[in-house]
Each structure stands twice: as structure tokens, then as C-alpha cells.
Design a protein around this motif. Structure first.
Motif, PDB file in Angstrom:
ATOM      1  N   GLU A  35       0.851  -1.186   0.000  1.00 21.38           N
ATOM      2  CA  GLU A  35       0.000   0.000   0.000  1.00 21.38           C
ATOM      3  C   GLU A  35       0.888   1.237   0.000  1.00 21.38           C
ATOM      4  O   GLU A  35       1.748   1.387   0.867  1.00 21.38           O
ATOM      5  CB  GLU A  35      -0.923  -0.015   1.216  1.00 21.38           C
ATOM      6  CG  GLU A  35      -1.892  -1.174   1.203  1.00 21.38           C
ATOM      7  CD  GLU A  35      -2.747  -1.253   2.444  1.00 21.38           C
ATOM      8  OE1 GLU A  35      -2.455  -0.562   3.437  1.00 21.38           O
ATOM      9  OE2 GLU A  35      -3.720  -2.024   2.424  1.00 21.38           O
ATOM     10  N   ALA A  40      -4.191   5.144  -4.749  1.00 24.31           N
ATOM     11  CA  ALA A  40      -5.452   4.818  -4.077  1.00 24.31           C
ATOM     12  C   ALA A  40      -5.609   3.326  -3.803  1.00 24.31           C
ATOM     13  O   ALA A  40      -5.994   2.929  -2.713  1.00 24.31           O
ATOM     14  CB  ALA A  40      -6.625   5.321  -4.908  1.00 24.31           C
ATOM     15  N   GLU A  41      -5.318   2.484  -4.805  1.00 23.97           N
ATOM     16  CA  GLU A  41      -5.508   1.045  -4.646  1.00 23.97           C
ATOM     17  C   GLU A  41      -4.196   0.350  -4.305  1.00 23.97           C
ATOM     18  O   GLU A  41      -3.137   0.759  -4.785  1.00 23.97           O
ATOM     19  CB  GLU A  41      -6.072   0.436  -5.926  1.00 23.97           C
ATOM     20  CG  GLU A  41      -7.516   0.776  -6.177  1.00 23.97           C
ATOM     21  CD  GLU A  41      -8.115  -0.101  -7.258  1.00 23.97           C
ATOM     22  OE1 GLU A  41      -7.830  -1.310  -7.277  1.00 23.97           O
ATOM     23  OE2 GLU A  41      -8.861   0.443  -8.071  1.00 23.97           O
ATOM     24  N   THR A  43      -1.261  -2.619  -4.358  1.00 19.14           N
ATOM     25  CA  THR A  43      -0.627  -3.442  -5.377  1.00 19.14           C
ATOM     26  C   THR A  43      -0.410  -4.823  -4.777  1.00 19.14           C
ATOM     27  O   THR A  43       0.032  -4.950  -3.644  1.00 19.14           O
ATOM     28  CB  THR A  43       0.729  -2.832  -5.795  1.00 19.14           C
ATOM     29  OG1 THR A  43       0.481  -1.541  -6.353  1.00 19.14           O
ATOM     30  CG2 THR A  43       1.442  -3.699  -6.806  1.00 19.14           C
ATOM     31  N   MET A  62      -2.320  -4.394 -10.182  1.00 17.02           N
ATOM     32  CA  MET A  62      -2.597  -3.064  -9.643  1.00 17.02           C
ATOM     33  C   MET A  62      -3.626  -2.358 -10.507  1.00 17.02           C
ATOM     34  O   MET A  62      -3.729  -2.614 -11.705  1.00 17.02           O
ATOM     35  CB  MET A  62      -1.326  -2.228  -9.479  1.00 17.02           C
ATOM     36  CG  MET A  62      -0.579  -1.886 -10.736  1.00 17.02           C
ATOM     37  SD  MET A  62       1.042  -1.117 -10.487  1.00 17.02           S
ATOM     38  CE  MET A  62       0.648   0.355  -9.615  1.00 17.02           C
ATOM     39  N   GLU A  63      -4.388  -1.509  -9.855  1.00 16.36           N
ATOM     40  CA  GLU A  63      -5.431  -0.724 -10.526  1.00 16.36           C
ATOM     41  C   GLU A  63      -6.358  -1.605 -11.359  1.00 16.36           C
ATOM     42  O   GLU A  63      -6.711  -1.286 -12.491  1.00 16.36           O
ATOM     43  CB  GLU A  63      -4.806   0.387 -11.357  1.00 16.36           C
ATOM     44  CG  GLU A  63      -4.039   1.380 -10.502  1.00 16.36           C
ATOM     45  CD  GLU A  63      -3.417   2.511 -11.298  1.00 16.36           C
ATOM     46  OE1 GLU A  63      -3.515   2.515 -12.543  1.00 16.36           O
ATOM     47  OE2 GLU A  63      -2.838   3.405 -10.657  1.00 16.36           O
ATOM     48  N   GLY A  64      -6.700  -2.768 -10.802  1.00 16.49           N
ATOM     49  CA  GLY A  64      -7.680  -3.638 -11.433  1.00 16.49           C
ATOM     50  C   GLY A  64      -7.193  -4.502 -12.576  1.00 16.49           C
ATOM     51  O   GLY A  64      -7.995  -5.125 -13.263  1.00 16.49           O
TER      52      GLY A  64
END
Length: 96
Positions: A35, A40-41, A43, A62-64
Motif C-alpha cells: 500500500e 489509491a488502490e 498493489t 494493480m489498478e484492477g
């Protein structure tokens, strides 16, 4: 930055769904979440054995989405262990 080890079962479903869609016989090795204060999100770094294809996979999610994927065959790992047993803490004379 915060780094934490997780079990495979603790991963978000969007991560595990992506992995199980790509690979059949998954045997987890290690899962880490990172984190960052500026992102924001979190990994996720995930490594596992795909016993169906005899490969070890390392993914970064990461990031979806998967942003990095690395694969190595078990044959390559065994050859490395034979050629450089000291790097693996092995004594092949005892193993063979």
C-alpha cells in the motif's frame, strides 16, 4: 509504504477471478500486498505454481489489472538447482 504478507484466500475476488480464469491448477507460493500513500488502490504481488503446465508464475496486480507477469518452467528451476546447488542451500550428493 506498507507491505504485508497475505494468504491466497485473503486476496480480493477480482484478483483471484483473474488468476483462476488464466490458470487451472493453482498452488500458491507467496502473496504480498503493498500500500502506497500516493496510490489509491493497493498493489498485489502473487507467486504460484501452475501444476497443469509445470510453471511458476509471478504476477503484479494493480489498478484492477495485471501489469506484470513472469513465468519460469520447473525444468529451468531444477536445472538451476543442479548447476548452482550452493545458491539453493543444497548438497546434491545428499539429495540424489
Amino acid at each position: 509504504m506498507k507491505i504485508k504478507k497475505l494468504s491466497f484466500d485473503e486476496l480480493p475476488s477480482r484478483v483471484t477471478d483473474e488468476i483462476t480464469a488464466r490458470y487451472k491448477d493453482i498452488q500458491p507460493i507467496e502473496t504480498t500486498v503493498m500500500e502506497f500513500e500516493t496510490v489509491a488502490e493497493p498493489t498485489y504481488a502473487i507467486s504460484f505454481l501452475d501444476a497443469d503446465r509445470n510453471i511458476i508464475i509471478e504476477l503484479t496486480f494493480m489498478e484492477g489489472k495485471i501489469v506484470h507477469e513472469n513465468q519460469v518452467t520447473l525444468r529451468t528451476v531444477f536445472k538451476a538447482m543442479e548447476k548452482h546447488p550452493e545458491r539453493f542451500g543444497l548438497n546434491w550428493k545428499e539429495v540424489k
